[in-house]
Design a protein around this motif. Structure first.
Motif, short mmCIF file in Angstrom:
data_model
loop_
_atom_site.label_atom_id
_atom_site.label_comp_id
_atom_site.label_asym_id
_atom_site.label_seq_id
_atom_site.Cartn_x
_atom_site.Cartn_y
_atom_site.Cartn_z
N ASP A 188 -0.72 -1.38 -5.35
CA ASP A 188 -0.58 -0.45 -4.33
C ASP A 188 -1.46 0.08 -3.37
N ILE A 189 -2.84 0.00 -3.89
CA ILE A 189 -3.84 0.33 -2.85
C ILE A 189 -4.26 -0.67 -1.95
N LEU A 190 -4.22 -2.00 -2.46
CA LEU A 190 -4.91 -2.82 -1.65
C LEU A 190 -3.96 -3.62 -0.73
N VAL A 191 -2.71 -3.74 -1.09
CA VAL A 191 -1.53 -4.39 -0.24
C VAL A 191 -0.24 -3.50 0.00
N ALA A 192 0.30 -3.02 -0.85
CA ALA A 192 1.57 -2.42 -0.80
C ALA A 192 2.02 -1.09 0.30
N ARG A 193 0.85 -0.40 -0.01
CA ARG A 193 0.93 0.60 1.06
C ARG A 193 1.02 0.21 2.63
N ARG A 194 0.09 -0.54 3.04
CA ARG A 194 0.22 -1.28 4.17
C ARG A 194 1.34 -2.13 4.61
N GLN A 195 1.75 -3.01 3.50
CA GLN A 195 2.84 -3.87 3.91
C GLN A 195 4.13 -3.22 3.96
N LYS A 196 4.50 -2.06 3.55
CA LYS A 196 5.85 -1.35 3.41
C LYS A 196 6.14 -0.41 4.60
N GLY A 197 5.59 -0.65 5.78
CA GLY A 197 6.07 0.04 6.91
C GLY A 197 7.31 -0.33 7.45
N GLY B 174 10.12 -1.91 9.26
CA GLY B 174 10.29 -3.01 10.04
C GLY B 174 9.37 -4.18 9.89
N MET B 175 8.55 -3.74 8.95
CA MET B 175 7.24 -5.18 8.77
C MET B 175 8.01 -6.37 7.91
N SER B 176 7.26 -7.39 8.32
CA SER B 176 7.43 -8.49 7.50
C SER B 176 6.30 -9.22 7.48
N TRP B 177 6.11 -9.93 6.13
CA TRP B 177 4.97 -10.47 6.07
C TRP B 177 5.04 -12.06 5.55
N SER B 178 4.28 -13.05 5.84
CA SER B 178 4.17 -14.19 5.10
C SER B 178 3.34 -14.12 4.04
#
Length: 103
Positions: A59-68, A70-74
């Motif tokens: 949650d701290i390292l990845v999820a918070r930043r990636q859950k904005g 309209g975001m989509s991540w490879s």
């Protein structure tokens, strides 16, 4: 109870739609059998089942930043973000980039 689960899967899906993927799943379960825990038995024995520490780190390292919105991540982008954020939180950011510059 991996063996029981494999037997149950074979009973429920005697003719799977995708036999190759089905066998891949069964092989995966078989190969990881020693690492697959019986959570009910662990609970009865009052052994720890949770992975709260790992989930919080994610949650701290990845999820918070990636859950904005309209975001989509490879996968590559997600892995890179995780690695960089880990460097930052471990106070290794400056030393990592200094080593890169020296290489």
């Amino acid at each position: 109870k991996v063996d029981e689960s494999i037997d149950r899967l074979r009973t429920l899906l005697p003719e799977p739609r995708n036999p190759e993927r089905f066998e891949e799943l069964l092989s995966y379960l078989e190969a990881r059998k020693p690492a697959i825990k019986d959570y009910n038995t662990r609970r009865i024995n009052r052994e720890y089942n949770g992975n709260g520490v790992v989930e919080k780190a994610n949650d701290i390292l990845v999820a918070r930043r990636q859950k904005g919105a309209g975001m989509s991540w490879s996968i590559e982008g997600s892995d890179t973000l995780c690695a960089l954020t880990t460097l930052w939180h471990n106070a290794e950011w400056d030393s990592y980039w200094a080593r890169q510059a020296a290489a």
